[in-house]
Design an enzyme around this catalytic site. Structure first.
Site, PDB file in Angstrom:
ATOM      1  CG  ASP A  34      55.165  33.941  45.236  1.00  9.59           C
ATOM      2  OD1 ASP A  34      54.183  33.468  44.775  1.00  9.59           O
ATOM      3  OD2 ASP A  34      55.357  35.000  46.268  1.00  9.59           O
ATOM      4  CB  SER A  85      45.637  39.476  42.300  1.00  7.70           C
ATOM      5  OG  SER A  85      45.472  39.229  43.833  1.00  7.70           O
ATOM      6  CB  THR A 125      41.661  38.906  34.901  1.00  9.90           C
ATOM      7  OG1 THR A 125      40.262  39.191  35.314  1.00  9.90           O
ATOM      8  CG2 THR A 125      42.598  40.436  34.608  1.00  9.90           C
ATOM      9  CG  ASP A 126      36.539  38.318  34.004  1.00 12.92           C
ATOM     10  OD1 ASP A 126      37.023  38.550  34.622  1.00 12.92           O
ATOM     11  OD2 ASP A 126      35.174  37.568  34.164  1.00 12.92           O
ATOM     12  CD  GLU A 127      38.526  41.857  37.605  1.00 13.87           C
ATOM     13  OE1 GLU A 127      38.725  43.026  38.179  1.00 13.87           O
ATOM     14  OE2 GLU A 127      38.553  41.077  38.599  1.00 13.87           O
ATOM     15  CE1 TYR A 150      44.635  42.256  39.054  1.00 13.96           C
ATOM     16  CE2 TYR A 150      42.092  42.244  38.355  1.00 13.96           C
ATOM     17  CZ  TYR A 150      43.529  41.563  38.569  1.00 13.96           C
ATOM     18  OH  TYR A 150      43.395  40.160  38.046  1.00 13.96           O
ATOM     19  CE  LYS A 154      46.605  39.865  35.269  1.00 17.68           C
ATOM     20  NZ  LYS A 154      47.627  39.100  35.634  1.00 17.68           N
ATOM     21  CG  ASN A 180      39.867  31.078  39.443  1.00 19.57           C
ATOM     22  OD1 ASN A 180      40.899  30.492  39.348  1.00 19.57           O
ATOM     23  ND2 ASN A 180      39.459  31.612  38.329  1.00 19.57           N
ATOM     24  CG  HIS A 276      31.849  47.395  41.995  1.00 11.56           C
ATOM     25  ND1 HIS A 276      31.136  47.222  43.172  1.00 11.56           N
ATOM     26  CD2 HIS A 276      32.399  46.356  41.471  1.00 11.56           C
ATOM     27  CE1 HIS A 276      31.132  45.893  43.359  1.00 11.56           C
ATOM     28  NE2 HIS A 276      31.995  45.358  42.333  1.00 11.56           N
TER      29      HIS A 276
END
Ligand code: NAD
Length: 336
Positions: A34, A85, A125-127, A150, A154, A180, A276
Site C-alpha cells: 500500500d 476511490s 465496482t457497480d459504478e 473514477y 475502473k 460498502n 451524478h
C-alpha cells in the site's frame, strides 16, 4: 499454505479483508502493498501487525520492479484493492485516477503473468455500469457505461483484466460490488460523513434532491464474497455482488439521524455532483447460485453496529479528519 499479495490493504475494504482472511485462514501468508495515500491508514490493521504471517510493504502498484519482486517471491494470489476511490476527487483531478487505477493495473497484471500466479482478483465496482432508471438491475451482461472519471478508470482496468484473460489466459476474476459500509471507512464517504458530522451537530451536506439510490452492503459480506470468488470463482468470470438493499441517500441520512437522536434540521441540500448517477442496483443471482454466497447482514443491524463503532472509535475518526481531510473538506464544503 498460500501466499497472497493484497494491494491497497490499508484502506477501508482492504483492511477489513486482510483481518477477515487472517482470522479464517491462519495458515495463509498475506503481504499488504500500500502506498499509504490519504486514504491508507495502518491503524486499521493494528490488531494484526505483529502476526508472523502478515507483512506490510509501503509502495506503489505503479512501481514495476517492486511489484515484480514481491510477486516473484512465491505469491499464489493477487487481490487488487489499490485505487483512487472517491468520485468527487476524480472530478477535481482525474489524472491520478488513470495512473493508479489503469496504469497500476497493467503493472500488476504483467507481474501476475510473468510469475504464473494461480488467481488474480480485481475488485471493481457497480459504478462501471453507469446509471439505472427507476427499474431494472445491473447483471454481469450489462454493458459498461461509466459516467465519472473514477468509474471510467475502473472500467478501463476491467477491460485490461478481461484482455489478459482472453489473450494470455491469465486466471482472473472481476468482482463488481455495490456501495460498502462498515468500520474503518474514510469519512469523505456518505455514511461515515453523516455519522461524523451528526455526532458534532454539524450540517450534513446532501447532493441535489437526495433521491439518488444506492444498494448498500456491509463490508464483511463483501469480504466473504471475495473469499468465495478467490477460491471458487471460475477463471475469466465477472461476479456482481450486492445486498439487495436499495436506499435513497436522504433515507440513509434520516435513519442515521434518528438512531443518533439528532434533528433533521442538520440536513443541508447542496449543488448536485456533475454526472451524478441516479440509481445503482445489483442482480447478484450469479454469485448466489454458482458460489453459494448470500449477504448475511440486515441493513438495520449493520447500520446500528457501524454507528456504534464510530462512536466507540472517536479517536480514530478525529485523527483521520485532521490534515489532508480537513483541507479537502474545507475546499469542497467550506467552513460548515
Ligand atoms: P480506499 O480509498 O479506502 O482504499 C484505497 C487504498 O489504496 C488506500 O489504502 C490507498 O493508500 C491505496 N492506494 C492508493 N493508490 C495506491 C498505489 N498507487 N499503490 C498502492 N496503494 C495505493 O478504498 P476502498 O473503499 O477500500 O475501496 C477498495 C477497492 O474497492 C477500490 O478499488 C474501489 O474501487 C473498490 N470498491 C469500493 C466500494 C466502496 O463502497 N467503498 C464499492 C465497490 C468497489
Amino acid at each position: 499454505m498460500k501466499k497472497i499479495l493484497v494491494t491497497g490493504g490499508a484502506g477501508f475494504i482492504g483492511s477489513n479483508f486482510i483481518k477477515y482472511m487472517l482470522d479464517k485462514y491462519p495458515e495463509y501468508k498475506i503481504i499488504n502493498l500500500d502506498l499509504l495515500t490519504y486514504a491508507g491508514n495502518l491503524e486499521n490493521l493494528a490488531e494484526v501487525e505483529n502476526l508472523p504471517n502478515y507483512t506490510f510493504v509501503k509502495g506503489d502498484i505503479c512501481d514495476g520492479s517492486l511489484v515484480n519482486q514481491l510477486v516473484s517471491e512465491g505469491v499464489n494470489y493477487i487481490i487488487n484493492f489499490a485505487a483512487e476511490s472517491h468520485v468527487d476527487r476524480s472530478i477535481e483531478d482525474p489524472g491520478i485516477f488513470i495512473r493508479t487505477n489503469v496504469m497500476g493495473m497493467q503493472i500488476l497484471l504483467n507481474a501476475a503473468l510473468k510469475n504464473k500466479i494461480d488467481k488474480f482478483v480485481q475488485i471493481s465496482t457497480d459504478e462501471v455500469y453507469g446509471s439505472l432508471g427507476e427499474t431494472g438491475y445491473f447483471t454481469e451482461e450489462t454493458p459498461l457505461a461509466p459516467n465519472s472519471p473514477y468509474s471510467a478508470s475502473k472500467a478501463g482496468a476491467d477491460m485490461l483484466v478481461r484482455a489478459y484473460y482472453e489473450t494470455f489466459k491469465l486466471p482472473v476474476n472481476i468482482t463488481r460490488c455495490s456501495n460498502n459500509y462498515g468500520p474503518y471507512q474514510f469519512p469523505e464517504k456518505l455514511i461515515p460523513l453523516i455519522i461524523a458530522n451528526a455526532q458534532e451537530d454539524k450540517e450534513i451536506p446532501v447532493y441535489g434532491d437526495g433521491l439518488n439510490i444506492r444498494d448498500w452492503l456491509h463490508v464483511k459480506d463483501h469480504c466473504r464474497a471475495i473469499d468465495a470468488v478467490l477460491h471458487r470463482g471460475k477463471p475469466g468470470e465477472v461476479y456482481n455482488i450486492g445486498g439487495n438493499n436499495e436506499r435513497k441517500n436522504i433515507e440513509i441520512v434520516k435513519t442515521i439521524l434518528e438512531i443518533l437522536n439528532k434533528p433533521e434540521s442538520l440536513i443541508k441540500f447542496v449543488t448536485d455532483r456533475p454526472g451524478h448517477d441516479r440509481r445503482y442496483a445489483i442482480d447478484a443471482t450469479k454469485i448466489k447460485k454458482e458460489l453459494e454466497w448470500e449477504p448475511s447482514y440486515p441493513f438495520e443491524k449493520g447500520i446500528k453496529e457501524t454507528i456504534k463503532w464510530y462512536q466507540e472509535n472517536k479517536e480514530w475518526l478525529d485523527k483521520v479528519r485532521q490534515g489532508e481531510y480537513r483541507e479537502y473538506y474545507q475546499r469542497v464544503y467550506g467552513n460548515r
